[in-house]
Design an enzyme around this catalytic site. Structure first.
Site, short mmCIF file in Angstrom:
data_model
loop_
_atom_site.label_atom_id
_atom_site.label_comp_id
_atom_site.label_asym_id
_atom_site.label_seq_id
_atom_site.Cartn_x
_atom_site.Cartn_y
_atom_site.Cartn_z
N HIS A 257 -17.76 1.94 7.11
CA HIS A 257 -16.31 2.03 7.31
C HIS A 257 -16.03 3.39 7.94
O HIS A 257 -16.11 4.42 7.27
CB HIS A 257 -15.57 1.87 5.97
CG HIS A 257 -14.08 1.96 6.13
ND1 HIS A 257 -13.25 0.86 6.00
CD2 HIS A 257 -13.28 3.00 6.46
CE1 HIS A 257 -12.00 1.24 6.23
NE2 HIS A 257 -12.00 2.54 6.51
N ARG B 159 -12.66 15.95 6.54
CA ARG B 159 -13.44 16.23 5.32
C ARG B 159 -14.88 16.59 5.68
O ARG B 159 -15.44 16.01 6.61
CB ARG B 159 -13.45 15.03 4.38
CG ARG B 159 -12.09 14.66 3.85
CD ARG B 159 -12.21 13.56 2.80
NE ARG B 159 -10.91 12.97 2.54
CZ ARG B 159 -10.67 11.66 2.60
NH1 ARG B 159 -11.64 10.81 2.89
NH2 ARG B 159 -9.47 11.20 2.34
N GLY C 202 -13.29 5.34 9.74
CA GLY C 202 -11.91 5.56 10.18
C GLY C 202 -11.66 7.06 10.12
O GLY C 202 -12.57 7.84 10.37
N GLY D 203 -11.16 2.28 12.25
CA GLY D 203 -10.68 2.64 13.60
C GLY D 203 -11.79 3.02 14.56
O GLY D 203 -11.83 2.56 15.71
N ARG E 191 -2.54 -2.02 -3.58
CA ARG E 191 -3.75 -1.23 -3.40
C ARG E 191 -3.67 -0.03 -4.34
O ARG E 191 -2.69 0.70 -4.33
CB ARG E 191 -3.84 -0.74 -1.96
CG ARG E 191 -5.06 0.09 -1.76
CD ARG E 191 -5.14 0.67 -0.38
NE ARG E 191 -6.39 1.42 -0.28
CZ ARG E 191 -6.60 2.36 0.60
NH1 ARG E 191 -5.68 2.68 1.48
NH2 ARG E 191 -7.76 2.98 0.64
N GLU F 292 -8.07 -5.23 4.63
CA GLU F 292 -7.93 -4.99 3.19
C GLU F 292 -6.76 -5.77 2.62
O GLU F 292 -6.83 -6.26 1.49
CB GLU F 292 -7.75 -3.48 2.94
CG GLU F 292 -9.04 -2.72 3.18
CD GLU F 292 -8.82 -1.24 3.44
OE1 GLU F 292 -8.28 -0.91 4.51
OE2 GLU F 292 -9.18 -0.43 2.57
N HIS G 126 -13.02 2.82 -0.51
CA HIS G 126 -12.97 1.82 0.57
C HIS G 126 -13.61 0.50 0.11
O HIS G 126 -14.08 -0.29 0.93
CB HIS G 126 -13.77 2.28 1.82
CG HIS G 126 -13.17 3.43 2.56
ND1 HIS G 126 -13.95 4.40 3.15
CD2 HIS G 126 -11.89 3.76 2.84
CE1 HIS G 126 -13.18 5.29 3.76
NE2 HIS G 126 -11.92 4.91 3.59
N ASN H 219 0.88 -1.17 0.00
CA ASN H 219 0.00 0.00 0.00
C ASN H 219 0.92 1.22 0.00
O ASN H 219 1.47 1.59 1.04
CB ASN H 219 -0.90 -0.04 1.24
CG ASN H 219 -1.90 1.10 1.27
OD1 ASN H 219 -1.85 2.00 0.42
ND2 ASN H 219 -2.80 1.06 2.22
N GLY I 231 -15.24 2.61 13.93
CA GLY I 231 -16.29 1.58 13.88
C GLY I 231 -15.94 0.35 14.70
O GLY I 231 -16.80 -0.28 15.31
P1 AMP Z 1 -8.40 4.57 10.85
O1 AMP Z 1 -8.35 5.61 9.74
O2 AMP Z 1 -9.23 3.37 10.46
O3 AMP Z 1 -7.06 4.22 11.42
O4 AMP Z 1 -9.23 5.25 12.07
C1 AMP Z 1 -8.81 6.40 12.73
C2 AMP Z 1 -9.90 6.83 13.72
O5 AMP Z 1 -10.22 5.72 14.56
C3 AMP Z 1 -9.50 7.98 14.64
O6 AMP Z 1 -10.58 8.89 14.75
C4 AMP Z 1 -9.24 7.29 15.97
O7 AMP Z 1 -9.55 8.12 17.04
C5 AMP Z 1 -10.18 6.11 15.92
N1 AMP Z 1 -9.63 5.01 16.75
C6 AMP Z 1 -8.59 4.21 16.43
N2 AMP Z 1 -8.32 3.34 17.45
C7 AMP Z 1 -9.22 3.60 18.43
C8 AMP Z 1 -9.48 3.05 19.73
N3 AMP Z 1 -8.75 2.05 20.21
N4 AMP Z 1 -10.51 3.57 20.44
C9 AMP Z 1 -11.27 4.57 19.92
N5 AMP Z 1 -11.07 5.14 18.71
C10 AMP Z 1 -10.07 4.66 17.97
#
Ligand code: AMP
Length: 397
Positions: free
Chosen positions: A207, A240, A209, A329, A90, A383, A179, A7, A331
């Protein structure tokens, strides 16, 4: 068979080495800060955990560093780079051309380059990653897996905007969605968990994150998704803005904002960060909201409200809904956000079980009550595993 999954971003290359068809991970890591003097390699395999400075002035050098560690006498996962028979990449934008993963040849590379117009931040580094891998592993089969491909089944009624039709004909301005590898992976996993055929599931996949998108999956196929021509559309995200009245653009342009400033504002300074004025990270926001920060709470409330609206809309699109799935993250990790999104939905037949929702283990689990008509799952996305599986299938074919 060893398959390397790559990636490549603008300043990093993440990698995982899979043993297929078992799907076990033999090694993984990343090179970050490519192009800077302090580029770092992070690597883990078996008992080895390595974090060290590397020479990575460009993606080619970063790829060399990755292969060097993968074949290292002590920490390596293969004796010889030639054991890596295929590389799965990816790629963010596959335009209308790619409806699934493909083996890469020069024509595919040209198309990925052409679609850089639609994904200027993502396709160029993806392409650089492919070129670096081709150079470093000239005998390996290279495969491209597109974020847009799963959404190729979205019908025209859902992918066309209300603009003059020639704008679509001339510039291919339409909803593509992103995604896709993640939405597909979690939808297929949910079908497995429910003991159903993958094409016998109606689901809404969330999704969530730093980037967020919601997809309506009908009979196992994407029929609508919240992101559009670019990942800017849909629910609000870390930075965003998501859905807007397009007239806001003209209004702000009249106030003196340039296109570049609006682009920066909508992509980098809006969403959770823009509303709260505190952070784009949900962990910080929940902490601040708990301490009584009103705009941190407001950002969370808007985030959950917008997602709930999409779930309502997609329930109508699907007709019957079997499952709602949370991944990413936020979800996967934030029970309070899941609870707030799915609160007060008895008319949709969705009932979250508080204890199952709050439980942290197992990571992949059902969180709805036994009497909830719609099942709700938390499913960690993977992924890389999906890319490895596609790559393996294409190598075999
Ligand atoms: P991602 O882009 O999938 O890595 O997700 C990032 C988002 O997930 C951020 O807003 C983080 O605050 C949230 N996040 C990641 N790990 C945790 C966790 N253990 N507890 C709560 N929120 C998390």
């Amino acid at each position: 068979m060893k398959i390397l999954v790559i990636n490549a971003g603008s300043s990093s290359i993440k990698f995982q080495l899979f043993e297929m068809p078992a799907g076990t991970i033999a090694a993984k890591g990343m090179v970050e800060r490519i192009g800077q003097a302090d580029a770092q390699l992070h690597y883990s395999a078996n008992t080895h955990q390595i974090c060290r400075s590397v020479q990575a002035a460009d993606h080619q050098q970063a790829m060399k560093a990755i292969l060097a560690i993968l074949t290292d006498a002590q920490a390596g996962a293969v004796k010889d780079a030639a054991e890596i028979q295929a590389v799965g990449h990816r790629v963010v934008h596959g335009g209308e051309e790619f409806t699934g993963s493909v083996k890469i040849n020069d024509a595919v590379l040209k198309s990925i380059e052409r679609f850089a117009d639609l994904a200027p931040l993502h396709n160029p580094p993806n392409l650089t990653g492919i070129q670096a891998a081709r150079q470093a592993l000239p005998n390996a089969v290279q495969v491209a897996c597109f974020d847009t491909a799963f959404h190729a089944t979205i019908p025209q009624t859902a992918y066309l905007y209300g603009l003059p039709y020639e704008i679509y004909e001339k510039y291919r301005v339409r909803r593509y969605g992103f995604h896709g590898t993640s939405h597909r992976y979690v939808a297929r996993r949910a079908a497995e968990l429910m003991g159903r055929d993958k094409y016998a599931l109606n689901a809404i996949t969330c999704h969530l994150g730093n980037g967020c998108s919601i997809t309506a999956v009908k009979n196992g196929r994407s029929v609508d998704t919240s992101m559009g021509l670019t990942p800017l559309e849909g629910v609000i995200m870390g930075t965003r803005c998501g859905d807007l009245d397009p007239a806001i653009v003209f209004y702000l342009a009249d106030k003196g904002y340039t296109v570049a400033q609006l682009n920066e504002m909508f992509n980098k300074k809006s969403g959770l960060l823009g509303i709260s004025g505190v952070s784009n990270d949900m962990r910080n926001l929940t902490e601040q909201a708990a301490k009584g920060h009103p705009r941190a709470q407001l950002a969370i409330d808007i985030f959950c409200y917008r997602i709930k609206k999409y779930i309502g809309a997609y329930t109508a699109v699907l007709g019957t809904l079997d499952a709602v799935i949370f991944t990413g993250g936020i979800g996967e990790n934030n029970a309070a956000i899941r609870r707030q999104i799915l609160s007060d939905l008895p008319q949709l037949g969705i009932e979250v079980d508080a204890a199952r929702n709050e439980a942290r283990e197992p990571k992949e689990r059902l969180i709805s009550t036994d009497r909830s008509r719609v099942k709700v799952y938390v499913i960690p996305t993977n992924e890389e595993a999906a890319i490895a599986a596609d790559t393996y299938r294409l190598v075999q074919s």
